[in-house]
Design a protein around this motif. Structure first.
Motif, short mmCIF file in Angstrom:
data_model
loop_
_atom_site.label_atom_id
_atom_site.label_comp_id
_atom_site.label_asym_id
_atom_site.label_seq_id
_atom_site.Cartn_x
_atom_site.Cartn_y
_atom_site.Cartn_z
N LEU A 11 0.85 -1.19 0.00
CA LEU A 11 0.00 0.00 0.00
C LEU A 11 0.88 1.24 0.00
O LEU A 11 1.84 1.34 0.79
CB LEU A 11 -0.91 -0.01 1.23
N THR A 91 -3.34 1.02 -9.16
CA THR A 91 -3.77 -0.06 -8.28
C THR A 91 -4.13 -1.29 -9.11
O THR A 91 -4.96 -1.23 -10.01
CB THR A 91 -4.98 0.37 -7.44
N THR A 119 -1.50 -1.32 -4.16
CA THR A 119 -2.65 -0.45 -3.90
C THR A 119 -2.14 0.96 -3.66
O THR A 119 -1.28 1.17 -2.80
CB THR A 119 -3.46 -0.94 -2.69
#
Length: 122
Positions: A11, A91, A119
């Motif tokens: 992330l 993403t 992400t």
């Protein structure tokens, strides 16, 4: 037995950077072109970048050109994707692939990894 194992996903906030790695085994890595593809939620798998085995020439999709860099280290049987200036639209699950031919845009690669999730939050 051929294995391609991706790592380095995670992330990240928009504007950040990630480096993906692809560890290869079971074939003569130095004689294979390597590529990265990605598949976003609800989307088809798309070509990201490829690097040739013979001269390290590379090719990028227009979506990532100028932000992503593909590279390889034959001594380590590994390929990499440096991703800078990440955007939420980056993403996706990212896959590495290998083939004896330097294939552009097409997913007709012989070998595939299992993918790593990237992400990017806004």
């Amino acid at each position: 037995q051929v294995h391609l194992v991706e790592s380095g996903g995670g992330l990240m906030q928009a504007g950040g950077s990630l480096r993906l790695s692809c560890a290869a085994s079971g074939f003569t890595f130095s004689r294979y072109a390597m590529a990265w593809f990605r598949q976003g939620p609800g989307k088809e798998r798309e070509f990201v970048a490829a690097i040739n085995w013979s001269d390290d020439s590379s090719y990028y999709s227009t979506a990532v050109e100028g932000r992503f860099t593909i590279s390889r280290d034959n001594a380590k049987n590994s390929a990499y994707l440096q991703m800078n200036s990440l955007k939420p639209e980056d993403t996706a699950v990212y896959y590495c692939a290998a083939d004896t031919e330097f294939l552009i845009l097409t997913p007709d690669y012989d070998y595939w990894g299992q993918g790593t999730q990237v992400t990017v939050s806004s």
